[in-house]
Write an enzyme that holds these catalytic residues in place. Structure first.
Site, short mmCIF file in Angstrom:
data_model
loop_
_atom_site.label_atom_id
_atom_site.label_comp_id
_atom_site.label_asym_id
_atom_site.label_seq_id
_atom_site.Cartn_x
_atom_site.Cartn_y
_atom_site.Cartn_z
N SER A 126 -10.52 1.83 7.83
CA SER A 126 -9.25 1.10 7.95
C SER A 126 -8.23 1.87 8.77
O SER A 126 -8.09 3.09 8.63
CB SER A 126 -8.68 0.82 6.56
OG SER A 126 -7.39 0.24 6.67
N GLU A 128 -5.30 1.74 8.17
CA GLU A 128 -4.30 2.19 7.20
C GLU A 128 -4.35 3.71 7.03
O GLU A 128 -3.36 4.32 6.60
CB GLU A 128 -4.51 1.51 5.85
CG GLU A 128 -4.21 0.03 5.82
CD GLU A 128 -2.73 -0.27 5.98
OE1 GLU A 128 -1.90 0.52 5.50
OE2 GLU A 128 -2.41 -1.29 6.60
N TYR A 150 -4.94 3.01 -1.32
CA TYR A 150 -6.00 2.36 -0.53
C TYR A 150 -6.34 3.20 0.69
O TYR A 150 -7.51 3.47 0.98
CB TYR A 150 -5.54 0.97 -0.11
CG TYR A 150 -6.46 0.28 0.88
CD1 TYR A 150 -7.60 -0.38 0.44
CD2 TYR A 150 -6.17 0.29 2.24
CE1 TYR A 150 -8.45 -1.01 1.34
CE2 TYR A 150 -7.01 -0.34 3.15
CZ TYR A 150 -8.15 -0.99 2.69
OH TYR A 150 -8.99 -1.61 3.59
#
Length: 230
Positions: A126, A128, A150
């Protein structure tokens, strides 16, 4: 002979599009769910592939469960798309987030190493993991500065994959995926949240659409393009 793909997270958006793609290439596709009997196959049904995908029960954070499925299916390729997918939810359930993403990835890697099987593993990473880069776009050389449970879990899984690739010579890679959307996204994701909110306002059942932080910058993509890259 056709190749066999094992897809963890087969009932999600990416799992459904990936199943459709691989079946079109002549693959045998086996997907996993924590409970195969209760699996929500609606996305697979929307793409017309539900009957062609074999679904088996698997708990990613249970080593014995992963070992049983991988040794039984004997896949040529494994696509790890499972685990918690919501940044917001990860703040409420950080332990479950870490176990489902990092724990599940580690079990897959260790099973492949233990079996000595010539399996190719793709792990869904990800963007992120990059965290706040300001106005500077991230690339593969940008340092990770995760800002959520996450993102921390995804960064952990990324380095686990890199470690097993380098230490044991496994064919294991992580795709650093930015946001990618489609009509198969659930309503908690921003695109569907906006669409459903506008519909409710137009129908007179809602007055306002409420979103989170509007200062966040994200890249966007089309989910079927992403599964081709996988």
């Amino acid at each position: 002979m056709s190749r066999t793909a094992l897809i963890l997270g087969v009932t999600g958006q990416d799992g459904a599009y990936l199943s459709h793609l691989l079946l079109g290439k002549g693959y045998r596709v086996v997907g996993t769910s924590r409970d195969a009997q209760m699996a929500n196959t609606s996305r697979l049904e929307r793409l017309g592939v539900a009957e062609a995908v074999e679904i088996v029960s698997l708990a990613p954070n249970d080593f014995r469960s992963v070992l049983k499925v991988v040794s039984g299916v004997e896949p040529d390729e494994i696509y790890n798309l499972a685990g918690q997918t919501s940044v917001g939810l990860s703040f409420e359930q950080p332990v479950e987030c870490m176990e489902s993403i990092a724990g599940g990835t580690l079990n897959l890697l260790e099973v492949i190493r233990y079996l000595g099987a010539p399996v190719r593993l793709f792990n869904a990473g990800s963007s992120e993991c990059f965290g706040d880069t300001g106005r500077t776009p991230a690339n593969e050389d940008t340092p990770f500065r995760p800002r959520s449970p996450y993102a921390v879990a995804k960064a952990t899984a990324y380095w686990q994959v890199a470690n097993y690739r380098e230490a044991y010579g496994l064919f294991a890679c992580t795709g650093i995926l930015a946001n990618h959307e489609s009509p198969l996204r659930p309503n908690r994701f921003v695109t569907q949240k906006i669409i459903q909110g506008v519909k409710a306002i137009a129908a007179g059942t809602q007055e306002k659409l409420r979103l989170g932080n509007l200062d966040i910058w994200r890249d966007w993509g089309w989910a079927p393009d992403y599964v081709e890259a996988m």
